[in-house]
Design an enzyme around this catalytic site. Structure first.
Site, PDB file in Angstrom:
ATOM      1  N   HIS A 256     -15.056  -3.554   8.357  1.00 18.67           N
ATOM      2  CA  HIS A 256     -14.234  -3.079   7.145  1.00 18.67           C
ATOM      3  C   HIS A 256     -14.563  -4.196   5.926  1.00 18.67           C
ATOM      4  O   HIS A 256     -13.592  -3.764   4.869  1.00 18.67           O
ATOM      5  CB  HIS A 256     -12.770  -2.677   7.413  1.00 18.67           C
ATOM      6  CG  HIS A 256     -12.732  -1.624   8.504  1.00 18.67           C
ATOM      7  ND1 HIS A 256     -11.525  -1.016   8.675  1.00 18.67           N
ATOM      8  CD2 HIS A 256     -13.490  -0.861   9.020  1.00 18.67           C
ATOM      9  CE1 HIS A 256     -11.719  -0.297   9.772  1.00 18.67           C
ATOM     10  NE2 HIS A 256     -12.989  -0.066   9.953  1.00 18.67           N
TER      11      HIS A 256
ATOM     12  N   LYS B 114       0.714  -1.270   0.018  1.00 26.05           N
ATOM     13  CA  LYS B 114       0.211   0.184  -0.005  1.00 26.05           C
ATOM     14  C   LYS B 114       0.862   1.310   0.082  1.00 26.05           C
ATOM     15  O   LYS B 114       0.359   2.503  -0.440  1.00 26.05           O
ATOM     16  CB  LYS B 114      -0.996   0.107   1.079  1.00 26.05           C
ATOM     17  CG  LYS B 114      -2.047  -0.890   1.038  1.00 26.05           C
ATOM     18  CD  LYS B 114      -3.102  -0.969   2.138  1.00 26.05           C
ATOM     19  CE  LYS B 114      -3.989  -2.117   1.956  1.00 26.05           C
ATOM     20  NZ  LYS B 114      -5.411  -1.984   2.547  1.00 26.05           N
TER      21      LYS B 114
ATOM     22  N   ARG C 199      -7.431  -8.176  -8.858  1.00 25.52           N
ATOM     23  CA  ARG C 199      -8.074  -9.445  -8.921  1.00 25.52           C
ATOM     24  C   ARG C 199      -9.628  -9.217  -9.323  1.00 25.52           C
ATOM     25  O   ARG C 199     -10.153  -7.905  -9.373  1.00 25.52           O
ATOM     26  CB  ARG C 199      -7.995 -10.308  -7.845  1.00 25.52           C
ATOM     27  CG  ARG C 199      -8.610  -9.461  -6.757  1.00 25.52           C
ATOM     28  CD  ARG C 199      -8.789 -10.279  -5.444  1.00 25.52           C
ATOM     29  NE  ARG C 199      -8.727  -9.421  -4.299  1.00 25.52           N
ATOM     30  CZ  ARG C 199      -9.976  -8.885  -3.918  1.00 25.52           C
ATOM     31  NH1 ARG C 199     -11.006  -9.154  -4.405  1.00 25.52           N
ATOM     32  NH2 ARG C 199      -9.887  -8.019  -2.718  1.00 25.52           N
TER      33      ARG C 199
ATOM     34  N   GLU D 249      -2.679   6.929   8.563  1.00 25.98           N
ATOM     35  CA  GLU D 249      -3.606   7.415   7.723  1.00 25.98           C
ATOM     36  C   GLU D 249      -4.670   8.274   8.527  1.00 25.98           C
ATOM     37  O   GLU D 249      -4.989   7.647   9.610  1.00 25.98           O
ATOM     38  CB  GLU D 249      -4.289   6.389   6.931  1.00 25.98           C
ATOM     39  CG  GLU D 249      -4.700   6.892   5.640  1.00 25.98           C
ATOM     40  CD  GLU D 249      -5.084   5.780   4.342  1.00 25.98           C
ATOM     41  OE1 GLU D 249      -4.249   5.233   3.812  1.00 25.98           O
ATOM     42  OE2 GLU D 249      -6.174   5.193   4.682  1.00 25.98           O
TER      43      GLU D 249
HETATM   44  P1  ADP Z   1     -13.652  -7.617  -2.073  1.00 24.47           P
HETATM   45  O1  ADP Z   1     -13.006  -6.185  -2.329  1.00 24.47           O
HETATM   46  O2  ADP Z   1     -13.561  -8.441  -3.451  1.00 24.47           O
HETATM   47  O3  ADP Z   1     -14.849  -7.352  -1.904  1.00 24.47           O
HETATM   48  P2  ADP Z   1     -12.666  -8.522   0.127  1.00 24.47           P
HETATM   49  O4  ADP Z   1     -11.863  -7.388   0.849  1.00 24.47           O
HETATM   50  O5  ADP Z   1     -13.942  -8.926   0.768  1.00 24.47           O
HETATM   51  O6  ADP Z   1     -13.028  -8.246  -1.332  1.00 24.47           O
HETATM   52  O7  ADP Z   1     -12.062  -9.703   0.188  1.00 24.47           O
HETATM   53  C1  ADP Z   1     -12.396 -10.992  -0.837  1.00 24.47           C
HETATM   54  C2  ADP Z   1     -12.004 -11.963   0.200  1.00 24.47           C
HETATM   55  O8  ADP Z   1     -10.572 -12.408  -0.088  1.00 24.47           O
HETATM   56  C3  ADP Z   1     -12.153 -12.009   1.436  1.00 24.47           C
HETATM   57  O9  ADP Z   1     -13.365 -12.667   1.675  1.00 24.47           O
HETATM   58  C4  ADP Z   1     -11.153 -12.233   2.196  1.00 24.47           C
HETATM   59  O10 ADP Z   1     -11.221 -13.502   2.927  1.00 24.47           O
HETATM   60  C5  ADP Z   1     -10.054 -12.609   1.100  1.00 24.47           C
HETATM   61  N1  ADP Z   1      -8.913 -11.864   1.040  1.00 24.47           N
HETATM   62  C6  ADP Z   1      -8.816 -10.520   0.947  1.00 24.47           C
HETATM   63  N2  ADP Z   1      -7.614 -10.056   0.874  1.00 24.47           N
HETATM   64  C7  ADP Z   1      -7.011 -10.977   1.370  1.00 24.47           C
HETATM   65  C8  ADP Z   1      -5.403 -11.205   1.960  1.00 24.47           C
HETATM   66  N3  ADP Z   1      -4.691 -10.028   1.978  1.00 24.47           N
HETATM   67  N4  ADP Z   1      -5.212 -12.083   2.570  1.00 24.47           N
HETATM   68  C9  ADP Z   1      -6.071 -13.250   2.775  1.00 24.47           C
HETATM   69  N5  ADP Z   1      -7.463 -13.262   2.269  1.00 24.47           N
HETATM   70  C10 ADP Z   1      -7.826 -12.154   1.610  1.00 24.47           C
HETATM   71  P1  ADP Z   2      -8.427  -3.598   2.812  1.00 29.85           P
HETATM   72  O1  ADP Z   2      -7.140  -3.891   2.178  1.00 29.85           O
HETATM   73  O2  ADP Z   2      -8.496  -4.574   4.001  1.00 29.85           O
HETATM   74  O3  ADP Z   2      -9.666  -3.810   1.781  1.00 29.85           O
HETATM   75  P2  ADP Z   2      -8.701  -0.821   2.640  1.00 29.85           P
HETATM   76  O4  ADP Z   2      -7.686   0.154   2.969  1.00 29.85           O
HETATM   77  O5  ADP Z   2      -9.317  -1.077   1.463  1.00 29.85           O
HETATM   78  O6  ADP Z   2      -8.336  -2.060   3.239  1.00 29.85           O
HETATM   79  O7  ADP Z   2     -10.247  -0.203   3.637  1.00 29.85           O
HETATM   80  C1  ADP Z   2     -11.079  -1.322   3.901  1.00 29.85           C
HETATM   81  C2  ADP Z   2     -12.152  -0.487   4.512  1.00 29.85           C
HETATM   82  O8  ADP Z   2     -11.686   0.151   5.854  1.00 29.85           O
HETATM   83  C3  ADP Z   2     -12.730   0.604   3.765  1.00 29.85           C
HETATM   84  O9  ADP Z   2     -13.611   0.383   3.068  1.00 29.85           O
HETATM   85  C4  ADP Z   2     -13.203   1.738   4.934  1.00 29.85           C
HETATM   86  O10 ADP Z   2     -14.419   1.156   5.375  1.00 29.85           O
HETATM   87  C5  ADP Z   2     -12.255   1.523   5.928  1.00 29.85           C
HETATM   88  N1  ADP Z   2     -11.059   2.615   5.971  1.00 29.85           N
HETATM   89  C6  ADP Z   2     -10.083   2.517   5.279  1.00 29.85           C
HETATM   90  N2  ADP Z   2      -9.308   3.694   5.122  1.00 29.85           N
HETATM   91  C7  ADP Z   2     -10.164   4.483   6.018  1.00 29.85           C
HETATM   92  C8  ADP Z   2      -9.774   5.748   6.314  1.00 29.85           C
HETATM   93  N3  ADP Z   2      -8.805   6.294   6.093  1.00 29.85           N
HETATM   94  N4  ADP Z   2     -10.776   6.455   7.098  1.00 29.85           N
HETATM   95  C9  ADP Z   2     -11.833   5.677   7.441  1.00 29.85           C
HETATM   96  N5  ADP Z   2     -12.251   4.434   7.109  1.00 29.85           N
HETATM   97  C10 ADP Z   2     -11.223   3.824   6.475  1.00 29.85           C
END
Ligand code: ADP
Ligand code: ADP
Ligand code: MG
Length: 497
Positions: free
Chosen positions: A235, A116, A292, A200
């Protein structure tokens, strides 16, 4: 040209990929663990191979075994689905080395997206706005304190390699930051194998809005509109829709172009998603690229008329995207509910076991992607997602009405599900008005409303199973603290792997 695809995944997404293989006359190869001997994806594929024990490390994350299987069965490509190895750059590299066409971006691009910090740096260069925070990794608590002081509390501590909503912690002040820093870094190490964190700014009352993207090997890139995924728990997304109620065509064009710029900045190819957070004043901040196919891709398929898995395969084959941005128009509205095997009242803990009976809804504008059948098992080893229920309508209201009816028709006996929760959400005025935010469940006390709805239903129908759920929920209400706003301490089933 791809003739045979090994699907390095399980559950509904493996089945989803098999369906497109069948449509294109491509042979599909399933792989399975001890736990999945009787799973539907194994029965549906053209061929199936056992790859190891139930634990993901020994089966669906077993790179060596999966690549060996692909080579020995004569597959020429690998589709990774989502989760598991889908964002593992070493896996993508090894596939290419073994002359297996990896259906996704290059390892190099994936490495940029998965880190990230590197990704944020690439965005800064390309002038794509990101959430204010540390310019790089924060190794010591002193540095974190400095940065938090500059950007202002509350802040999030985020794992550089996090995903799936895990590895994010909210801290409100100096004292909390001092307490949480080591814990967060240890947790990140345990979950992702790397302890690096960054800081952040925590943004209150935001929407999660993301853009579906596609870029071919010739450099043609398009966005296929947005998806609003603001209804979340821990989240992680629960309900997604396209279009978003707050994105008009002008915003779609503008932010869509930013999203396209983001893919170019990391030299991304194939289908991917750029995620953004939107503030109440309409500002969009890029957060990450998911390298993906996304869980919620069916809502985009409904409103665009495309088969995104086919598009992925075509791009992997080296073909050009057969349409231009101006050819794409949002048609109607689609909503998806993730049907999870989980206990809403037990802090969304996974619920597992044998499914004694199931009814899958159908009808005009109704799609269900699932691995469920009567007698199947929901395993404690894997993700709690059992099914995705997607509805389409000419407009939001038609799509919502179809969803309400489909949710009522959907039952899964033997495990707890998130279906009752969705029925409650779909009927709230806030959802109907489109007043969405990532803290929707807390902001509108949805669990209390769900309890009230259950009470009503029990008194009307006298349903014994519902009555049991209600008693259970009342019992838990007095013991479990409600999910504190965004306080992130997630214990998902993945932690146990
Ligand atoms: P999407 O953004 O496709 O909705 P999610 O954040 O819900 O994705 O993740 C999709 C699935 O992939 C989740 O059910 C989670 O279990 C799995 N997943 C996502 N990121 C990771 C990761 N870094 N390591 C392991 N599993 C992950
Ligand atoms: P992941 O890789 O686990 O999907 P993300 O950075 O995409 O993590 O964030 C997942 C969720 O966490 C977002 O959809 C939001 O709900 C929350 N989130 C992430 N960053 C922030 C932020 N800076 N402030 C508030 N909520 C956040
Ligand atoms: Mg994300």
């Amino acid at each position: 040209m791809i003739k045979k695809i090994l699907i390095a995944n399980r559950g509904e997404i493996a089945i989803r990929v098999i369906k497109t293989c069948n449509a294109l006359g491509i042979k599909s190869v399933a792989v399975y663990s001890d736990e999945d001997v009787s799973s539907k994806h194994v029965k549906m594929a053209s061929e199936a191979y056992h790859i190891g024990a139930a634990s993901p490390a020994e089966s669906y994350l077993n790179i060596k075994k999966i690549v060996e299987t692909a080579v020995s069965c004569g597959a020429d490509a690998i589709h990774p689905g989502y989760g598991f190895l889908s964002e593992n750059a070493d896996f993508a590299d090894l596939c290419e080395k073994k002359k297996l066409n990896f259906i996704g971006p290059s390892g190099e691009s994936m490495r940029l997206c998965g880190d990230k910090m590197l990704c944020k740096a690439a965005m800064a260069k390309a002038k794509v706005p990101t959430v204010p925070g540390s310019p790089g990794i924060v190794e010591e608590v002193e540095k974190a304190l400095d940065i938090a002081h500059t950007i202002g509390y509350p802040v999030l501590l985020k794992s550089v390699f996090g995903g799936g909503g895990r590895g994010i912690r909210l801290v409100h002040n100096e004292q909390e930051l001092k307490q949480e820093f080591e814990l967060a870094s240890g947790e990140s190490k345990a979950a992702f194998g790397k302890s690096e964190l960054f800081v952040e700014k925590f943004l209150p009352k935001i929407r999660h809005i993301e853009f579906q993207l596609a870029r071919d090997k010739h450099g043609n890139a398009v966005h296929i509109f947005e998806r609003e995924c603001s209804i979340q728990r821990r989240h992680q997304k629960l309900i997604e829709m396209s279009p978003s109620p707050v994105v008009d065509q002008k915003t779609r064009d503008e932010v869509g172009q930013l999203a396209v710029k983001a893919t170019i900045a990391v030299d991304y190819t194939n289908a991917g998603t750029a995620e953004f957070l939107r503030l109440d004043d309409g500002t969009f901040y890029f957060i990450e690229i998911n390298a993906r196919l996304q869980v919620e891709h069916p809502v985009t398929e409904f409103v665009s008329g495309l088969d995104l898995v086919k598009l992925q395969i075509d791009i992997a084959n080296g073909e050009e995207i057969p349409f231009k941005q101006k050819d794409l128009k949002v048609n109607g509205c689609a909503i998806e509910c993730r049907i999870n095997a989980e206990d809403t009242f037990l802090d969304f803990a996974p619920s597992t076991g044998r499914v004694s009976d199931v009814n899958i809804p159908s009808g005009p504008g109704v799609r269900v992607d699932t691995y469920l059948y009567p007698g199947c098992t929901v395993s404690p080893y894997y993700d709690s997602l059992m099914a995705k229920l997607i509805t389409w309508g000419q407009n939001f209201e038609e799509s919502r009405q179809r969803m309400r009816i489909a949710l009522s028709d959907f039952y899964v006996e033997g495990v707890e599900t998130s279906i009752p929760l969705y029925k409650t959400i779909l009927d709230t005025n806030e959802f109907i008005k489109g007043d969405l935010s990532t803290d929707f469940l807390d902001r509108f006390k949805i669990l209390d409303r769900l309890r009230d709805d259950l009470k009503k239903e029990v008194s009307q129908k006298g349903d014994a199973a519902l009555a049991a759920t209600l008693v259970h929920s009342e019992f838990l209400k007095n013991r479990i603290r409600p999910n504190k706003e965004q306080s992130v301490h997630w214990k998902t089933q993945l932690d146990r792997h």
